[in-house]
Design an enzyme around this catalytic site. Structure first.
Site, PDB file in Angstrom:
ATOM      1  N   SER A 121     -24.983  34.095  32.313  1.00  0.00           N
ATOM      2  CA  SER A 121     -26.129  33.594  33.079  1.00  0.00           C
ATOM      3  C   SER A 121     -26.427  34.469  34.276  1.00  0.00           C
ATOM      4  CB  SER A 121     -25.806  32.200  33.631  1.00  0.00           C
ATOM      5  OG  SER A 121     -25.523  31.312  32.612  1.00  0.00           O
ATOM      6  N   HIS A 142     -29.676  36.088  26.793  1.00  0.00           N
ATOM      7  CA  HIS A 142     -29.419  34.880  27.582  1.00  0.00           C
ATOM      8  C   HIS A 142     -30.225  33.696  27.035  1.00  0.00           C
ATOM      9  CE1 HIS A 142     -29.893  32.638  31.635  1.00  0.00           C
ATOM     10  NE2 HIS A 142     -28.827  32.212  31.005  1.00  0.00           N
ATOM     11  N   GLU A 154     -33.787  35.242  27.433  1.00  0.00           N
ATOM     12  CA  GLU A 154     -33.984  36.412  28.302  1.00  0.00           C
ATOM     13  C   GLU A 154     -33.199  37.576  27.717  1.00  0.00           C
ATOM     14  OE1 GLU A 154     -34.337  35.860  32.983  1.00  0.00           O
ATOM     15  OE2 GLU A 154     -32.711  34.649  32.199  1.00  0.00           O
ATOM     16  N   ASN A 192     -32.343  32.130  36.304  1.00  0.00           N
ATOM     17  CA  ASN A 192     -31.338  31.565  37.221  1.00  0.00           C
ATOM     18  C   ASN A 192     -31.455  32.087  38.648  1.00  0.00           C
ATOM     19  OD1 ASN A 192     -30.193  29.757  35.447  1.00  0.00           O
ATOM     20  ND2 ASN A 192     -28.916  31.334  34.520  1.00  0.00           N
TER      21      ASN A 192
HETATM   22  N1  LIG Z   1     -24.562  25.800  30.592  1.00  0.00           N
HETATM   23  C1  LIG Z   1     -25.740  26.380  30.631  1.00  0.00           C
HETATM   24  O1  LIG Z   1     -26.758  25.732  30.911  1.00  0.00           O
HETATM   25  C2  LIG Z   1     -25.862  27.838  30.304  1.00  0.00           C
HETATM   26  C3  LIG Z   1     -27.128  28.360  30.017  1.00  0.00           C
HETATM   27  C4  LIG Z   1     -27.242  29.712  29.668  1.00  0.00           C
HETATM   28  C5  LIG Z   1     -26.112  30.518  29.630  1.00  0.00           C
HETATM   29  N2  LIG Z   1     -24.893  29.976  29.933  1.00  0.00           N
HETATM   30  C6  LIG Z   1     -23.721  30.867  29.868  1.00  0.00           C
HETATM   31  O2  LIG Z   1     -23.080  30.671  28.625  1.00  0.00           O
HETATM   32  C7  LIG Z   1     -21.671  30.901  28.779  1.00  0.00           C
HETATM   33  C8  LIG Z   1     -20.917  29.679  28.313  1.00  0.00           C
HETATM   34  O3  LIG Z   1     -21.329  28.567  29.073  1.00  0.00           O
HETATM   35  P1  LIG Z   1     -21.140  27.071  28.534  1.00  0.00           P
HETATM   36  O4  LIG Z   1     -22.078  26.223  29.297  1.00  0.00           O
HETATM   37  O5  LIG Z   1     -21.168  27.069  27.042  1.00  0.00           O
HETATM   38  O6  LIG Z   1     -19.651  26.769  29.048  1.00  0.00           O
HETATM   39  P2  LIG Z   1     -18.575  25.755  28.405  1.00  0.00           P
HETATM   40  O7  LIG Z   1     -17.595  25.501  29.480  1.00  0.00           O
HETATM   41  O8  LIG Z   1     -19.257  24.606  27.743  1.00  0.00           O
HETATM   42  O9  LIG Z   1     -17.902  26.624  27.232  1.00  0.00           O
HETATM   43  C9  LIG Z   1     -17.164  27.788  27.461  1.00  0.00           C
HETATM   44  C10 LIG Z   1     -16.227  27.963  26.284  1.00  0.00           C
HETATM   45  O10 LIG Z   1     -15.621  29.262  26.378  1.00  0.00           O
HETATM   46  C11 LIG Z   1     -14.314  29.114  25.883  1.00  0.00           C
HETATM   47  N3  LIG Z   1     -13.459  30.218  26.294  1.00  0.00           N
HETATM   48  C12 LIG Z   1     -12.894  30.464  27.516  1.00  0.00           C
HETATM   49  N4  LIG Z   1     -12.145  31.579  27.450  1.00  0.00           N
HETATM   50  C13 LIG Z   1     -12.222  32.036  26.184  1.00  0.00           C
HETATM   51  C14 LIG Z   1     -11.638  33.134  25.496  1.00  0.00           C
HETATM   52  N5  LIG Z   1     -10.823  33.973  26.120  1.00  0.00           N
HETATM   53  N6  LIG Z   1     -11.930  33.310  24.193  1.00  0.00           N
HETATM   54  C15 LIG Z   1     -12.772  32.467  23.545  1.00  0.00           C
HETATM   55  N7  LIG Z   1     -13.337  31.401  24.133  1.00  0.00           N
HETATM   56  C16 LIG Z   1     -13.068  31.195  25.439  1.00  0.00           C
HETATM   57  C17 LIG Z   1     -13.836  27.772  26.461  1.00  0.00           C
HETATM   58  O11 LIG Z   1     -12.715  27.289  25.769  1.00  0.00           O
HETATM   59  C18 LIG Z   1     -15.099  26.920  26.262  1.00  0.00           C
HETATM   60  O12 LIG Z   1     -15.080  26.256  25.007  1.00  0.00           O
HETATM   61  C19 LIG Z   1     -21.455  31.244  30.251  1.00  0.00           C
HETATM   62  O13 LIG Z   1     -21.476  32.638  30.400  1.00  0.00           O
HETATM   63  C20 LIG Z   1     -22.654  30.601  30.912  1.00  0.00           C
HETATM   64  O14 LIG Z   1     -23.002  31.194  32.136  1.00  0.00           O
HETATM   65  C21 LIG Z   1     -24.739  28.649  30.246  1.00  0.00           C
END
Ligand SMILES: NC(=O)c1ccc[n+]([C@@H]2O[C@H](COP(=O)([O-])OP(=O)(O)OC[C@H]3O[C@@H](n4cnc5c(N)ncnc54)[C@H](O)[C@@H]3O)[C@@H](O)[C@H]2O)c1
Length: 293
Positions: A121, A142, A154, A192
């Site tokens: 993000s 993204h 994005e 963001n």
């Molecule tokens: N939440 C949002 O609204 C949003 C929107 C766009 C982008 N993002 C981005 O997407 C990414 C994930 O966010 P999310 O909301 O899904 O978080 P989340 O906490 O729901 O999921 C993250 C996952 O990554 C896994 N993980 C951690 N370390 C790991 C590893 N070494 N190998 C494999 N898996 C691993 C965790 O176990 C977890 O299941 C982040 O970079 C976040 O910034 C989030």
């Protein structure tokens, strides 16, 4: 033969990773879904199952399409299982060290021609690309949350991303039925950079006692016509992710206007991360969300 994306690896089966796996499989790609444990992968697959069933109920997907899409997604319990992927999208926790480590472990198992993307993000695409053996094949893709419903993706080039990689990713996004927009590689890109300071300000408004959770969310829904209040949205994004993005903005742009609100820090330290942990600015453990302040 021209390079074509057929199989997509997704690292991280959380909110975003399972959504990305979902839309890729519906679009006809084979998908390998990875996380740190088999339980997390299974929980991601269960979410996909439930979300696809809801799409069938809404008439957005036929039952045959749902079954076909589900059979295209396979659990990948280690990174070796991603070796035949044409594109791998990293969607793990928003933490630069975690992402760098994943990319360093992943590169040796990938085909030389495989493309690599991150769903970060906020973190610099150029810096993450430098942790790989293929910065020219690395791109920011993204997605927005929830992935199956949100139209935008994005696309962000790192300094080394080549045109071929960028064009392939643009076509990939179009095949998912989504619209791409291009952002330069600056902290938190476009969405963001604008959205998170607004959410952080809403948390300051709560912290300073200007209004309650309910008052702030109602004010922004009815007064600014936002579809959901900023605190509800923060819970939906994940407060850990919100804090990480604010830290990237604060450090990356070196401007005190991006200082993360201490109340956001406190919620994250408490493990109150929003919907994904059942508690954040609202408590989701009962029948209806109840404001926690
Ligand atoms: N939440 C949002 O609204 C949003 C929107 C766009 C982008 N993002 C981005 O997407 C990414 C994930 O966010 P999310 O909301 O899904 O978080 P989340 O906490 O729901 O999921 C993250 C996952 O990554 C896994 N993980 C951690 N370390 C790991 C590893 N070494 N190998 C494999 N898996 C691993 C965790 O176990 C977890 O299941 C982040 O970079 C976040 O910034 C989030």
């Amino acid at each position: 033969m021209a390079f074509e994306i057929k199989k997509v690896g997704v690292i991280g089966a959380g909110q975003m990773g399972n959504g990305i796996a979902h839309v890729c499989s519906v679009a006809g790609y084979d998908v390998a879904l990875n996380d740190i444990s088999p339980e997390r992968i299974q929980s991601g697959l269960a979410t996909i199952n439930g979300n696809m069933a809801r799409q069938v109920n809404r008439g957005a997907l036929s039952d045959a399409e749902r079954v076909a899409a589900l059979t295209r997604i396979k659990a990948a319990e280690n990174l070796d299982a991603l070796s035949d992927c044409d594109l791998v999208i990293e969607a793990a926790t928003e933490n630069e060290q975690i992402k760098r480590k994943i990319l360093q472990q992943l590169c040796p198992v990938l085909k030389p021609e495989a493309l690599l993307a991150t769903n970060t993000s906020s973190i610099s695409i150029t810096r993450l690309a430098a942790a790989t053996d293929r910065p020219e094949k690395f791109v920011g893709v993204h997605f927005m949350n929830p992935v199956p419903l949100m139209q935008l993706v994005e696309l962000v080039r790192g300094i080394a991303t080549d045109d071929h990689t960028f064009d392939l990713c643009k076509r990939f996004v179009a095949r998912l039925g989504k619209t791409s927009t291009v952002a330069e590689d600056f902290p938190a890109f476009i969405v963001n950079r604008i959205l998170l300071p607004m959410i952080n300000e809403a948390i300051y408004t709560l912290y300073e006692g200007v209004g309650s959770v309910d008052a702030i969310d109602t004010a922004m829904r009815l007064g600014a016509n936002h579809p959901m209040g900023p605190l509800q949205l923060a819970d939906f994004i994940g407060l850990d992710t919100c804090l990480s993005i604010m830290q990237v903005l604060y450090e990356g742009l070196a401007d005190s206007k991006y200082r993360p609100c201490p109340l956001l820090v406190k919620y994250v330290e408490a493990g109150w991360l929003g919907r994904k942990t059942q508690r954040g600015f609202y408590d989701y453990r009962g029948e209806r969300p109840v404001p926690t302040r």
